[in-house]
Scaffold this active site. Sequence first.
Site, short mmCIF file in Angstrom:
data_model
loop_
_atom_site.label_atom_id
_atom_site.label_comp_id
_atom_site.label_asym_id
_atom_site.label_seq_id
_atom_site.Cartn_x
_atom_site.Cartn_y
_atom_site.Cartn_z
N GLY A 104 -3.25 -3.95 4.46
CA GLY A 104 -4.12 -5.11 4.67
C GLY A 104 -5.24 -4.87 5.65
O GLY A 104 -6.23 -5.62 5.67
N GLY B 229 0.82 -1.21 0.00
CA GLY B 229 0.00 0.00 0.00
C GLY B 229 0.84 1.26 0.00
O GLY B 229 0.58 2.21 -0.75
N ALA C 29 6.37 -14.70 -0.31
CA ALA C 29 6.72 -15.81 -1.20
C ALA C 29 6.46 -15.51 -2.67
O ALA C 29 6.24 -16.43 -3.46
CB ALA C 29 5.96 -17.07 -0.77
N GLY D 216 6.45 -6.15 3.30
CA GLY D 216 6.25 -7.59 3.17
C GLY D 216 6.86 -8.18 1.92
O GLY D 216 7.10 -9.39 1.86
N GLU E 293 9.74 4.35 7.36
CA GLU E 293 9.74 2.89 7.49
C GLU E 293 10.53 2.49 8.73
O GLU E 293 11.66 2.93 8.92
CB GLU E 293 10.37 2.26 6.24
N HIS F 186 -0.89 -13.59 6.73
CA HIS F 186 -1.73 -12.66 5.97
C HIS F 186 -2.88 -12.15 6.84
O HIS F 186 -4.04 -12.34 6.50
CB HIS F 186 -2.28 -13.33 4.71
#
Length: 524
Positions: free
Chosen positions: A483, A14, A89, A84, A33, A455
Amino acid sequence: MKKYDFIIVGSGFGGSVSAMRLTQKGYKVLVLEKGKKYKPQDFAKTNWNLRKFVWAPLIRCFGIQQITLLNKIMILHGVGVGGGSLVYANTLMQPEDSVLSESIWPRQFTANKNHFYQLARKMLGVTENKIVTEADKKMQLLGERLGVKDSFHLTQVGVNFESEGIDPYFAGHGPVRQACTGCGACMIGCRVGAKNTLDKNYLYFAEKWGCEITPETTVDKIIPLNNGGYQIITHRSTSFLKKSKTYTAEHVILAAGVIGTLKILFSNKFKHQTLPHISEELGVDVRTNGESLCGATALNDDIDYSAGIAIGSAIHPDAYTKIEPVRYPQGSDLMRLLAVPLTGDGSRFTRPLKLLGNIFLKFIPFSKLYFSKDWARRTIILLVMQTLEEKITIKYKRSVFSLFQKSLVCEDKDKSIKSYLPVAQQASTELADIMQGVPQNVISEVLLATPATAHILGGCRFGSVINDQHEVIGHKNLYVIDGSVIPVNLGVNPSLTITALAESFVNQFPASHNESDERQIRFT
């Protein structure tokens, strides 16, 4: 004091989209960050290198993987410039249309979702996995065992498989890239440079066009100013000295992930009382993406299951479940500390007793696996995700985990979050039989009745905490895009959806008068 048009807290999917698009539109943008900025050679060679892999500042570990244990959920999430994307992955899948119901998503997103998903795919370099491994072949066999052979498919991922040297994604305007070697190290940090992390696309162009990125910075207070805008008070996250630093901006965007964003909003509402108008619904409807972690480890070492990319394939045992095989690279055996023998269902009292019985009955094979030097080479972890409705509430109060100060605490009055999924247990059992190995659960699910998720979603609900423009209700020009705004279990890895939603979010802001021709490379 330097003033910005936008300050963005967090640099994940985001935050990075917002940073690039707003800089592209000519705004003065600052990204804060809490993690470090990494080059490929900075990542750990194995996850045993805790200082480079795990984020735990109290013990001077400043890596990319943070593990947060709340009273009802264990959460794995990323830290660092790129969020992330550094530790995930690579898997970039779009959920079923039934999950993207117009009634619970912003209208501007659902009306143009295909456009925003396509834009996200282009920027993230999505392609089909091109390295089919022994683990993928075992997943095919697992699909047959579960009666869903035809559901097997290769994953859509953000990996550079072919091109060496000149940027293959942005007509030569992007960074020089290297091709994937199939080493399996995606989730401890790609030292090859083949993984399409956000510092190689969105953040790369944001910084190139003038966005400032300040790592190792934790946001403490967000203070509304009388004449509009906000003052942001921070401290250095990698230092014991809590010397503060202050920034100001007209707009603030929170993109610190579910845990980071909720902590900031809760503490500023209740502790600092600088954002008093935030809805009491903050923290409601938090979800785990319906996840469970289990897997199997082979008793012999004649097959290397660590080769390939982190997640290369998937099966769908039913209409609402997806299972993916996950791997760590050879030598990265740290996660075996979270593995215990597969244990049947039970209460938070009887299931641990069953575990002790399993350890006693299977002590020899399990001890061999536990102390072996090649656990990752022999292991396939199963990531199970479901779209079934389940949710909890996260509140800000004292608990047994934090007696002296308030922190995030989970409440699950309806007991909807399950730490035992029958389909996950069956898949793990069948996979172990295929591999001639031992099936395993993650320890938190068995000992603490606490599901593990990579998640976590929700907590900033549209219509109550934020409006359709992602603005925090009651606090003008304060936004959320990560998220925490996802209103359902997606049943797939959420990164692509967060990216597409962020593309929709920043579309609402007009171009600044400072917009330049150089920034009109739209990559569409």
